[in-house]
Design an enzyme around this catalytic site. Structure first.
Site, PDB file in Angstrom:
ATOM      1  N   ARG A 198      78.562  28.446  54.413  1.00 58.07           N
ATOM      2  CA  ARG A 198      78.272  28.568  52.974  1.00 58.07           C
ATOM      3  C   ARG A 198      78.532  27.253  52.233  1.00 58.07           C
ATOM      4  O   ARG A 198      78.942  27.263  51.074  1.00 58.07           O
ATOM      5  CB  ARG A 198      79.091  29.697  52.340  1.00 58.07           C
ATOM      6  CG  ARG A 198      78.844  31.065  52.958  1.00 58.07           C
ATOM      7  CD  ARG A 198      77.422  31.523  52.665  1.00 58.07           C
ATOM      8  NE  ARG A 198      77.217  32.926  52.953  1.00 58.07           N
ATOM      9  CZ  ARG A 198      77.313  33.900  52.054  1.00 58.07           C
ATOM     10  NH1 ARG A 198      77.580  33.635  50.821  1.00 58.07           N
ATOM     11  NH2 ARG A 198      77.100  35.148  52.397  1.00 58.07           N
TER      12      ARG A 198
ATOM     13  N   TYR B  58      73.398  46.447  56.342  1.00 62.73           N
ATOM     14  CA  TYR B  58      72.906  46.306  54.962  1.00 62.73           C
ATOM     15  C   TYR B  58      71.695  47.197  54.710  1.00 62.73           C
ATOM     16  O   TYR B  58      71.543  47.767  53.631  1.00 62.73           O
ATOM     17  CB  TYR B  58      72.535  44.846  54.673  1.00 62.73           C
ATOM     18  CG  TYR B  58      73.726  43.953  54.414  1.00 62.73           C
ATOM     19  CD1 TYR B  58      74.396  43.976  53.184  1.00 62.73           C
ATOM     20  CD2 TYR B  58      74.195  43.089  55.387  1.00 62.73           C
ATOM     21  CE1 TYR B  58      75.483  43.157  52.945  1.00 62.73           C
ATOM     22  CE2 TYR B  58      75.286  42.256  55.154  1.00 62.73           C
ATOM     23  CZ  TYR B  58      75.927  42.303  53.935  1.00 62.73           C
ATOM     24  OH  TYR B  58      77.010  41.498  53.698  1.00 62.73           O
TER      25      TYR B  58
ATOM     26  N   ASP C 206      69.007  33.259  53.254  1.00 66.22           N
ATOM     27  CA  ASP C 206      69.986  34.334  53.379  1.00 66.22           C
ATOM     28  C   ASP C 206      69.653  35.155  54.608  1.00 66.22           C
ATOM     29  O   ASP C 206      68.523  35.126  55.097  1.00 66.22           O
ATOM     30  CB  ASP C 206      69.997  35.224  52.139  1.00 66.22           C
ATOM     31  CG  ASP C 206      71.271  36.056  52.094  1.00 66.22           C
ATOM     32  OD1 ASP C 206      72.335  35.497  51.763  1.00 66.22           O
ATOM     33  OD2 ASP C 206      71.220  37.254  52.439  1.00 66.22           O
TER      34      ASP C 206
ATOM     35  N   ARG D  10      70.429  26.893  40.604  1.00 70.05           N
ATOM     36  CA  ARG D  10      70.295  28.348  40.618  1.00 70.05           C
ATOM     37  C   ARG D  10      69.830  28.844  39.252  1.00 70.05           C
ATOM     38  O   ARG D  10      68.986  29.723  39.149  1.00 70.05           O
ATOM     39  CB  ARG D  10      71.645  28.944  40.995  1.00 70.05           C
ATOM     40  CG  ARG D  10      71.846  30.389  40.685  1.00 70.05           C
ATOM     41  CD  ARG D  10      71.484  31.255  41.878  1.00 70.05           C
ATOM     42  NE  ARG D  10      72.328  32.426  41.991  1.00 70.05           N
ATOM     43  CZ  ARG D  10      72.224  33.487  41.200  1.00 70.05           C
ATOM     44  NH1 ARG D  10      71.343  33.511  40.237  1.00 70.05           N
ATOM     45  NH2 ARG D  10      73.028  34.524  41.392  1.00 70.05           N
TER      46      ARG D  10
ATOM     47  N   ARG E  98      78.060  28.526  45.387  1.00 70.95           N
ATOM     48  CA  ARG E  98      78.560  28.676  44.017  1.00 70.95           C
ATOM     49  C   ARG E  98      79.781  27.846  43.653  1.00 70.95           C
ATOM     50  O   ARG E  98      80.103  27.727  42.486  1.00 70.95           O
ATOM     51  CB  ARG E  98      78.850  30.161  43.736  1.00 70.95           C
ATOM     52  CG  ARG E  98      77.582  30.972  43.588  1.00 70.95           C
ATOM     53  CD  ARG E  98      77.872  32.436  43.583  1.00 70.95           C
ATOM     54  NE  ARG E  98      78.359  32.860  44.891  1.00 70.95           N
ATOM     55  CZ  ARG E  98      78.737  34.095  45.196  1.00 70.95           C
ATOM     56  NH1 ARG E  98      78.718  35.023  44.267  1.00 70.95           N
ATOM     57  NH2 ARG E  98      79.152  34.388  46.403  1.00 70.95           N
TER      58      ARG E  98
HETATM   59  O1  1CP Z   1      75.277  26.820  52.850  1.00 72.63           O
HETATM   60  C1  1CP Z   1      74.983  27.959  53.243  1.00 72.63           C
HETATM   61  O2  1CP Z   1      75.530  28.474  54.220  1.00 72.63           O
HETATM   62  C2  1CP Z   1      73.997  28.684  52.420  1.00 72.63           C
HETATM   63  C3  1CP Z   1      73.048  29.607  53.119  1.00 72.63           C
HETATM   64  C4  1CP Z   1      73.544  31.040  53.252  1.00 72.63           C
HETATM   65  C5  1CP Z   1      73.923  31.687  54.436  1.00 72.63           C
HETATM   66  C6  1CP Z   1      74.088  31.069  55.814  1.00 72.63           C
HETATM   67  C7  1CP Z   1      73.601  32.013  52.222  1.00 72.63           C
HETATM   68  C8  1CP Z   1      73.297  31.764  50.804  1.00 72.63           C
HETATM   69  N1  1CP Z   1      73.917  33.225  52.760  1.00 72.63           N
HETATM   70  C9  1CP Z   1      74.141  33.050  54.108  1.00 72.63           C
HETATM   71  C10 1CP Z   1      74.480  34.062  55.111  1.00 72.63           C
HETATM   72  C11 1CP Z   1      74.900  35.413  54.682  1.00 72.63           C
HETATM   73  N2  1CP Z   1      74.443  36.165  53.649  1.00 72.63           N
HETATM   74  C12 1CP Z   1      75.812  36.201  55.427  1.00 72.63           C
HETATM   75  C13 1CP Z   1      76.451  35.796  56.737  1.00 72.63           C
HETATM   76  C14 1CP Z   1      77.580  34.853  56.567  1.00 72.63           C
HETATM   77  C15 1CP Z   1      78.829  35.433  55.928  1.00 72.63           C
HETATM   78  O3  1CP Z   1      79.399  36.357  56.506  1.00 72.63           O
HETATM   79  O4  1CP Z   1      79.209  34.909  54.877  1.00 72.63           O
HETATM   80  C16 1CP Z   1      75.956  37.423  54.751  1.00 72.63           C
HETATM   81  C17 1CP Z   1      76.840  38.601  55.132  1.00 72.63           C
HETATM   82  C18 1CP Z   1      75.079  37.402  53.634  1.00 72.63           C
HETATM   83  C19 1CP Z   1      74.808  38.489  52.666  1.00 72.63           C
HETATM   84  C20 1CP Z   1      75.017  38.023  51.286  1.00 72.63           C
HETATM   85  N3  1CP Z   1      74.088  37.322  50.579  1.00 72.63           N
HETATM   86  C21 1CP Z   1      76.174  38.109  50.505  1.00 72.63           C
HETATM   87  C22 1CP Z   1      77.480  38.788  50.935  1.00 72.63           C
HETATM   88  C23 1CP Z   1      77.512  40.188  50.422  1.00 72.63           C
HETATM   89  C24 1CP Z   1      78.651  40.996  51.013  1.00 72.63           C
HETATM   90  O5  1CP Z   1      78.382  42.025  51.639  1.00 72.63           O
HETATM   91  O6  1CP Z   1      79.821  40.569  50.858  1.00 72.63           O
HETATM   92  C25 1CP Z   1      75.907  37.476  49.284  1.00 72.63           C
HETATM   93  C26 1CP Z   1      76.834  37.340  48.114  1.00 72.63           C
HETATM   94  C27 1CP Z   1      74.592  36.962  49.361  1.00 72.63           C
HETATM   95  C28 1CP Z   1      73.876  36.122  48.370  1.00 72.63           C
HETATM   96  C29 1CP Z   1      73.985  34.686  48.681  1.00 72.63           C
HETATM   97  N4  1CP Z   1      73.525  34.100  49.847  1.00 72.63           N
HETATM   98  C30 1CP Z   1      73.728  32.734  49.795  1.00 72.63           C
HETATM   99  C31 1CP Z   1      74.354  32.441  48.550  1.00 72.63           C
HETATM  100  C32 1CP Z   1      74.716  31.070  48.066  1.00 72.63           C
HETATM  101  C33 1CP Z   1      74.532  33.648  47.859  1.00 72.63           C
HETATM  102  C34 1CP Z   1      75.117  33.824  46.486  1.00 72.63           C
HETATM  103  C35 1CP Z   1      73.987  33.757  45.543  1.00 72.63           C
HETATM  104  C36 1CP Z   1      74.341  33.335  44.197  1.00 72.63           C
HETATM  105  O7  1CP Z   1      75.010  34.094  43.477  1.00 72.63           O
HETATM  106  O8  1CP Z   1      73.927  32.229  43.785  1.00 72.63           O
END
Ligand code: 1CP
Length: 358
Positions: A27, A154, A77, A40, A31
């Protein structure tokens, strides 16, 4: 192929002897960075950001430009696949990802088909192509997917979950339907990863964020066996067999041996795993990636430096027969992290790790 200016990450994943430990951070775009929040805002919402290759490229590059990390990860994502299957992903402010049309019945499962990687997920492949061009060989690009179990969780829950009541209910009450779901997701993941490689991804990572919620027997049956299919598919195709693949099961520390048995190149470790012990168990078979507690990044610079050194010392001297170590956190960096701490972390790992590679 070898026009990389910094290919330390790929050389490490190939098990080569390297001069220092590479670092990237799960990640790393996101944010905690003010420049991410600005893009964003410009995009309007998260999915538009993912679906606009130029913007996805811009946020992929931000942590590379600012901190000099050793690898870039595609900004996207894991939930793009279920979205392309018609579940309609929305990211609700303060709630997280939600599907408008979750999978709630066997009839829903039987309707699912494998999305076409270029027709339905072409925006991801376009992002990969644009990012590779922009990177111009500075550092390698990591492509990724969620694991079938994590994606299915999910899809059936319809959002994030703590107890996994619905997906586990399906698994216990209708295991055949659960397997049908996991198989169509696995087939989709394989197609998707191969397309990412064709578009330019240079290594692959599978995020099994929720595999650690399972019993050992159910982990093997409902998560690991599908990750095994993915590794086998990547390793048996001439177009992808040389692309390193890393598996990360959060909470999977007790299963490292069986994860290594899949034939993957590396294993992600969460912070609960003792890296010295992990190295003794599987360090001669796979590269280990991890595993500082991400919450350290929300504290002070001294704490970051101390904890980073503990991880480097935990892996210890790189000796003949050790596959190698990639520094990372044990899970994603949080929105509360201090950007200055990322700089301290990268400086510590890049500046101090060569002594472990003597
Ligand atoms: O730099 C990077 O790694 C960015 C790319 C990235 C990756 C690899 C994002 C952007 N998401 C992910 C993977 C991801 N997404 C996972 C696997 C890794 C982990 O366990 O953290 C998971 C479970 C998700 C699902 C997801 N998407 C969540 C988690 C929800 C939960 O159940 O807790 C969230 C908050 C997102 C949205 C998301 N994806 C990525 C970002 C930067 C965000 C936040 C969006 C925002 O508010 O701007």
């Amino acid at each position: 192929m070898n026009d990389m200016k910094n290919d330390l990450y790929l050389r490490t994943l190939r098990g080569e002897k390297v001069e220092r430990t590479p670092i990237w951070v799960m990640r790393q775009a996101g944010r905690y960075l003010p420049e991410y929040r600005a893009v964003r805002k410009q995009a309007g919402d998260f999915l538009t950001l993912c679906k606009t290759p130029e913007l996805a490229c811009e946020v992929t590059m931000q942590p590379i430009d600012r901190f000099g990390l050793d690898a870039a990860i595609l900004f996207s994502d894991i939930l793009t696949i279920p979205d392309a299957m018609g579940l309609e992903l929305v990211l609700e402010e303060g709630v997280g990802p939600v599907f408008n049309k979750p999978v709630r019945s066997e009839a829903d499962i039987n309707k699912l088909t494998v999305p076409d990687a270029e027709d339905d997920l072409g925006y991801v492949m376009d992002a990969v192509r644009v990012i590779r061009k922009e990177l111009d060989g500075r550092v390698p690009l990591i492509g990724f997917t969620g694991s079938p179990w994590t994606l299915a969780s999910y899809m059936v829950e319809g959002s994030g979950s703590k107890e996994f009541r619905r997906i586990k209910g399906l698994m216990f009450e209708s295991p055949q339907a659960a397997h049908t779901l996991l198989q169509v997701v696995t087939d989709s993941v394989i197609t998707y990863l191969k397309a990412q490689v064709a578009a330019g991804a240079q290594s692959l990572m599978v995020f099994d964020t929720w595999g650690g919620m399972l019993s050992t027997a159910n982990y093997q049956t409902f998560s690991l066996s599908y990750m095994q299919q993915i590794v086998s598919a990547i390793k048996s195709d001439a177009a992808t067999k040389d692309i390193p693949i890393v598996l990360f099961t959060k909470g999977g520390g007790q299963w490292l041996e069986m994860m290594a048995d899949t034939g993957c190149d590396g294993l992600g470790l969460d912070w609960t795993v003792d890296i010295t012990n992990a190295k003794a168990r599987v360090g001669d078979r796979v590269v280990l990636q991890g595993n500082m507690d991400p919450v350290v990044m929300n504290t002070g610079t001294t704490q970051v430096q101390d904890n980073a050194m503990q991880v480097l010392e935990g892996y210890g001297q790189h000796q003949a027969g050790d596959k190698g170590h990639i520094f990372n956190l044990g899970h994603g960096i949080q929105p509360f992290a201090q950007p200055d701490n990322m700089k301290a972390l990268v400086d510590t790992v890049q500046g101090q790790s060569s002594k472990f590679h003597a």
